[in-house]
Enzyme design. Structure first.
Site, PDB file in Angstrom:
ATOM      1  N   GLY B  90       3.118  11.800 101.380  1.00 26.11           N
ATOM      2  CA  GLY B  90       3.501  11.554 102.765  1.00 26.11           C
ATOM      3  C   GLY B  90       4.207  10.209 102.799  1.00 26.11           C
ATOM      4  N   SER B 123       3.051  12.017  94.679  1.00 25.19           N
ATOM      5  CA  SER B 123       4.067  11.329  95.486  1.00 25.19           C
ATOM      6  C   SER B 123       3.529   9.984  96.001  1.00 25.19           C
ATOM      7  CB  SER B 123       4.521  12.275  96.602  1.00 25.19           C
ATOM      8  OG  SER B 123       5.669  11.804  97.224  1.00 25.19           O
ATOM      9  N   ALA B 124       3.308   9.831  97.299  1.00 23.44           N
ATOM     10  CA  ALA B 124       2.749   8.572  97.804  1.00 23.44           C
ATOM     11  C   ALA B 124       1.409   8.259  97.137  1.00 23.44           C
ATOM     12  CB  ALA B 124       2.582   8.646  99.321  1.00 23.44           C
ATOM     13  N   HIS B 160       9.694  11.409  92.759  1.00 26.97           N
ATOM     14  CA  HIS B 160      10.899  12.100  93.265  1.00 26.97           C
ATOM     15  C   HIS B 160      12.169  11.472  92.676  1.00 26.97           C
ATOM     16  CE1 HIS B 160       8.722  14.244  96.595  1.00 26.97           C
ATOM     17  NE2 HIS B 160       8.017  13.140  96.684  1.00 26.97           N
ATOM     18  N   GLU B 196      11.023  15.271  90.101  1.00 27.83           N
ATOM     19  CA  GLU B 196      10.133  16.281  90.681  1.00 27.83           C
ATOM     20  C   GLU B 196       9.765  17.293  89.595  1.00 27.83           C
ATOM     21  OE1 GLU B 196      11.948  17.863  94.212  1.00 27.83           O
ATOM     22  OE2 GLU B 196      11.597  16.014  95.328  1.00 27.83           O
TER      23      GLU B 196
END
Lengths: 239, 239
Positions: B90, B123-124, B160, B196
């Site tokens: 997020g 991700s985050a 990413h 990714e």
């Protein structure tokens, strides 16, 4: 109280144009009507201040202006005496941190809002001219003491605004998704997405879209809206 | 001292796969070998904690795990008792701020490094597992009290990670340019660009690239280097 004279560019480089070339007329209008002959350049967004100053000097020399670098002497004194400011692009976090560390943020604000000194900003220099840097695209390479910025306008801008690529297989958030995430935060206000080649002119309480392309405005709770070149966005001073 | 058990995903979504599906085997290996039956999920990176928890519960239920949300009770107590952590993606700034505000950052660090509790990040959730969030791609929608993060590893990751598009006319910085700008900052260390579908497994002092694609490593002062799936990157613990 003199009128605020601010020109905010999405970017200094636009595909098919030389550095600042696409905005040449608007930049010259801003400086000419204020009888500017010397511009104080703020190179804090990049690491090589002298190299950056030389690049900017070269362009403005052709257009008939002298350029001084704020880093060449006492920054506060330079800002107090400036005829005009140009804050260039690079990394927004680094730029904002240097504005705080060199104690010039409030000086620039006062000179633009109280004394009517013209302000030209590009990319990171546009981000720091707005309410805060919460809508920069840059990597947070340094930690500034705050995200609050010079606040020459009471809203946010997203420079280099990009529309989603319908063919992309990338799963990172689109620019629009990121802006909408920001607007979920309590207290977040309007965000103007300036595509590369878009500029915003603020003369006193009048805000006009300039440049080459339309721009996309995000207001919390409303559908995003497109505005054409020439549109009057003065209402953003009161949202 | 138990071995650190950490799996860091570039992203939860990858083109052509369901949520977390591409990393299913590595995730199951991490949890199965540590006899995990219940995962403590940290939803702080998104606004809708309950909705996010439901999405994650659904996937892990199929794989035979129970999921608790850290936001459902006392977060510190939940972290102290957790069998395993999953920190989802997020907004990295929002996630880090909530980790600080809820006083769980040091608890998670201690439980993973001292007690060997498995940590899955995406991700985050990968950004905050590293030294700092200086190399996130996210928009700084909130101001965290620091950019220093959980520091389960002593280097940075860019999730990413994207290669430059040779056909692009966009003038914003490429990802590589942004990472190199970060590495101009004094004290900046290695940055691993995880495309990714790339993941990084850390077992004690052994670091192995996993996932679907090769990854790109940036070490200050050196040319960026590509590493294949299966590569041993343990040397990053000592750079």
């Amino acid at each position: 109280m003199p009128a605020r004279q601010v020109l905010l560019l999405s970017s200094s480089k636009v595909h098919g144009y030389e550095y600042l070339e696409y905005a040449k007329d608007d930049i010259n209008n801003l400086f000419k009507k204020n009888n500017v002959s010397t511009i104080l350049f703020v190179p804090y967004a990049l690491k090589d201040y002298d190299g950056y100053l030389r690049q900017v000097e070269e362009v403005f020399a052709k257009w008939g202006y002298k350029v001084n670098g704020i880093h060449k002497g006492n920054p506060v004194e330079a800002a107090e005496k400036a005829e005009a400011f140009f804050v260039g692009g690079g990394n927004t976090f680094q730029l904002l941190k240097e504005l705080y560390d060199n104690k010039v943020l409030q000086v620039i604000r006062k000179r633009v809002l109280n004394d009517g000194i013209p302000y030209l900003g590009s990319s990171a220099g546009t981000n720091v001219a707005t309410k805060s840097i919460h809508t920069t695209n840059d990597m947070p390479i340094v930690y500034p003491p705050s995200f609050e910025a010079i606040a020459l306008v009471p809203f946010n801008i997203n420079p280099h605004y990009q529309d989603p690529d319908p063919d992309s297989t990338h799963k990172g958030e689109t620019r629009e998704e990121r802006i909408l995430q920001f607007q979920e935060v309590s207290g977040a206000g309007p965000v103007l997405g300036l595509r590369e080649g878009c500029t915003l002119l603020i003369e006193g309480d009048k805000i006009t879209l300039k440049g080459l392309h339309k721009s996309r405005l995000f207001i919390p709770g409303k559908e995003p809206q497109e505005f054409d070149v020439g549109a009057d966005l003065s209402f953003l001073l009161n949202v």
